[in-house]
Design a protein around this motif. Structure first.
Motif, short mmCIF file in Angstrom:
data_model
loop_
_atom_site.label_atom_id
_atom_site.label_comp_id
_atom_site.label_asym_id
_atom_site.label_seq_id
_atom_site.Cartn_x
_atom_site.Cartn_y
_atom_site.Cartn_z
N GLN A 235 0.76 -1.23 0.06
CA GLN A 235 -0.11 -0.14 -0.06
C GLN A 235 0.89 1.41 -0.03
OE1 GLN A 235 -3.59 -0.38 -0.39
NE2 GLN A 235 -2.47 -2.48 -0.47
N VAL A 236 2.19 1.28 0.23
CA VAL A 236 3.20 2.22 0.47
C VAL A 236 4.29 2.19 -0.48
CG1 VAL A 236 2.41 2.77 2.87
CG2 VAL A 236 4.31 1.49 2.21
N GLY A 237 4.17 1.06 -1.38
CA GLY A 237 5.35 0.98 -2.34
C GLY A 237 5.53 -0.43 -2.82
N ARG A 238 6.53 -0.65 -3.58
CA ARG A 238 6.76 -1.91 -4.04
C ARG A 238 7.40 -2.79 -2.72
NH1 ARG A 238 11.67 -4.26 -7.46
NH2 ARG A 238 10.83 -6.37 -7.65
N ALA A 239 6.50 -3.78 -2.44
CA ALA A 239 7.01 -4.76 -1.19
C ALA A 239 7.60 -5.92 -1.63
CB ALA A 239 5.55 -4.96 -0.57
N ARG A 240 8.87 -6.00 -1.03
CA ARG A 240 9.76 -7.23 -1.34
C ARG A 240 10.24 -8.03 -0.47
NH1 ARG A 240 14.28 -3.89 -4.83
NH2 ARG A 240 13.50 -1.98 -3.92
N LEU A 241 10.46 -9.29 -0.86
CA LEU A 241 11.17 -10.28 0.10
C LEU A 241 12.64 -10.16 0.24
CD1 LEU A 241 9.75 -12.61 2.08
CD2 LEU A 241 10.30 -13.95 0.41
N THR A 242 13.24 -10.56 1.61
CA THR A 242 14.65 -10.50 1.46
C THR A 242 15.30 -11.99 1.56
OG1 THR A 242 16.73 -9.74 2.69
CG2 THR A 242 14.94 -9.96 3.81
N GLY A 243 16.12 -12.58 0.82
CA GLY A 243 16.54 -13.60 0.81
C GLY A 243 15.67 -14.74 0.93
N THR A 244 15.96 -15.83 1.78
CA THR A 244 14.87 -16.93 1.84
C THR A 244 14.28 -16.96 2.99
OG1 THR A 244 16.80 -18.39 2.81
CG2 THR A 244 16.35 -18.31 0.56
N GLY A 245 14.02 -15.71 3.84
CA GLY A 245 13.49 -15.74 5.00
C GLY A 245 12.21 -14.96 4.85
N SER A 246 11.65 -14.55 5.96
CA SER A 246 10.05 -13.96 6.00
C SER A 246 10.44 -12.30 6.05
CB SER A 246 9.34 -14.38 7.26
OG SER A 246 9.89 -14.18 8.36
N GLY A 247 11.60 -11.76 5.90
CA GLY A 247 11.49 -10.47 6.24
C GLY A 247 11.26 -9.62 4.89
N CYS A 248 10.17 -8.60 5.07
CA CYS A 248 9.70 -7.84 3.80
C CYS A 248 10.04 -6.58 3.93
CB CYS A 248 8.31 -7.95 3.91
SG CYS A 248 7.57 -9.63 4.05
N PHE A 249 10.28 -5.67 2.68
CA PHE A 249 10.92 -4.10 2.96
C PHE A 249 10.19 -3.75 1.74
CE2 PHE A 249 13.80 -6.66 0.38
CZ PHE A 249 14.40 -5.35 -0.65
N VAL A 250 10.20 -2.20 1.99
CA VAL A 250 9.87 -1.33 0.91
C VAL A 250 11.14 -0.08 1.06
CG1 VAL A 250 8.18 0.34 -0.20
CG2 VAL A 250 7.52 -1.75 1.00
N GLU A 251 11.53 0.05 -0.42
CA GLU A 251 12.62 0.98 -0.37
C GLU A 251 12.13 2.56 -0.70
OE1 GLU A 251 16.44 -0.02 -2.62
OE2 GLU A 251 15.83 1.66 -3.81
N PHE A 252 12.84 3.40 -0.16
CA PHE A 252 12.46 4.87 -0.29
C PHE A 252 13.40 5.68 -0.77
CE2 PHE A 252 9.00 2.89 2.09
CZ PHE A 252 7.79 3.43 1.62
N ALA A 253 13.60 6.78 -1.32
CA ALA A 253 14.56 7.53 -1.47
C ALA A 253 15.20 8.54 -0.40
CB ALA A 253 14.40 8.46 -2.85
N THR A 254 14.12 8.67 0.42
CA THR A 254 14.42 9.55 1.50
C THR A 254 13.92 9.30 2.65
OG1 THR A 254 12.33 10.91 1.12
CG2 THR A 254 14.44 11.63 -0.03
#
Length: 289
Positions: A235-254
């Protein structure tokens, strides 16, 4: 815990994408990924011993037995390889969650290798330490070398990559699916066409998802909480998974845009705001000593 102790950062990482391009005759998978180091992680505390003993001080924060602790194993591997008569007490301050795909254990091992190389006066070059670290885990070399990197092979063939400044909103659902089981999953895509580092740097097809994570659909199907977390973050950006784990993230420029995104997300996600690193905090600490 002060007398004789030194403290060293063990930063977390993100896989900005992760593809499997094939399988080798030995059964391992050929990967492509980009490792992004973070300004957040564990702390490894070390105290040199003259009697050659290597011991963990304090209980493990993640329930790992001492003989299986990657930092302990790294110290023993370096001691044996260098035929070093010195030892070390090792204490870990854990912040990186286990099973999240943030590389916590590998980073702890790398920090133990790099810092003990300094403290024991071994003067091994980083590349030699990275080669030793590979025997402990495929992610260890990138933490030893301390630069963001384009990775191939099993993750050990690394080329430095220049990444722009970025802030990350990170959420960790708290589930742990064994890596071996994920690699064996019948619905895992193992034949993605190889990608080029130049295309990633240029930003080509990033929004279309061409640079995605092969394990995302597998985990979304198996772990409803991962699916829900990625859906919320999307809902706030392109959500991605990291590695083979369950951690999720969205990248921002600022930082400002990342903070605004967190305010829009449900508090139950327990999001964390983290800056991307250009040089590993561990290597900055080395430069100051």
């Amino acid at each position: 815990m002060t007398h004789g102790w030194t403290a060293w950062p063990a930063p977390a990482k993100l896989n900005l994408f992760l593809h499997i391009t094939g399988r080798r005759p030995d059964g391992y998978h050929e990967l492509q990924s980009v490792f992004r180091l973070l300004e957040w992680g564990d702390t490894v505390r070390l105290r040199v011993r003259s009697d050659g003993g290597i011991h963990r001080v304090g209980a493990s924060a993640v329930g790992v037995e001492e003989q299986s602790d990657l930092a302990i194993r790294a110290a023993k591997r370096l001691q044996d390889a260098a035929k070093c008569s010195q030892g070390a007490d090792i204490s870990l301050e854990k912040r990186i969650p286990t099973g999240g795909g943030f590389g916590g254990g590998s980073s702890d091992a790398a920090t133990a290798l790099v810092a003990l190389n300094r403290l024991w006066g071994l003067h091994w070059p980083l590349q030699r330490l990275a080669e030793l670290g590979l025997s402990l885990g495929a992610d260890v070399p990138v933490f030893v070398l301390g630069r963001n990197a384009w990775a191939e092979g099993v993750g050990e063939r690394l080329r430095p990559i220049r990444l722009p400044p970025a802030w990350y909103v990170i959420a960790e659902p708290g589930v742990h699916s064994p890596t071996a089981a994920l690699f064996a999953a019948p619905d895992l895509t193992r034949d993605s066409p190889p990608l080029k580092m130049a295309d990633f740097v240029a930003g080509g097809d990033l929004r279309s998802g061409r640079f995605g994570n092969a394990f995302e659909p597998v985990l979304r199907a198996r772990e409803p909480v991962v699916d829900a977390t990625l859906s919320a973050l999307s809902q706030v950006g392109r959500a991605r998974l990291t590695g083979t784990g369950s951690g999720c993230f969205v990248e921002f420029a600022t930082r400002e845009s990342a903070e605004a995104a967190i305010r829009r997300l449900p508090p139950a996600l327990r999001c964390r705001l983290v800056a991307g690193a250009v040089v590993s905090p561990l290597h900055r600490a080395l430069a100051r000593t």
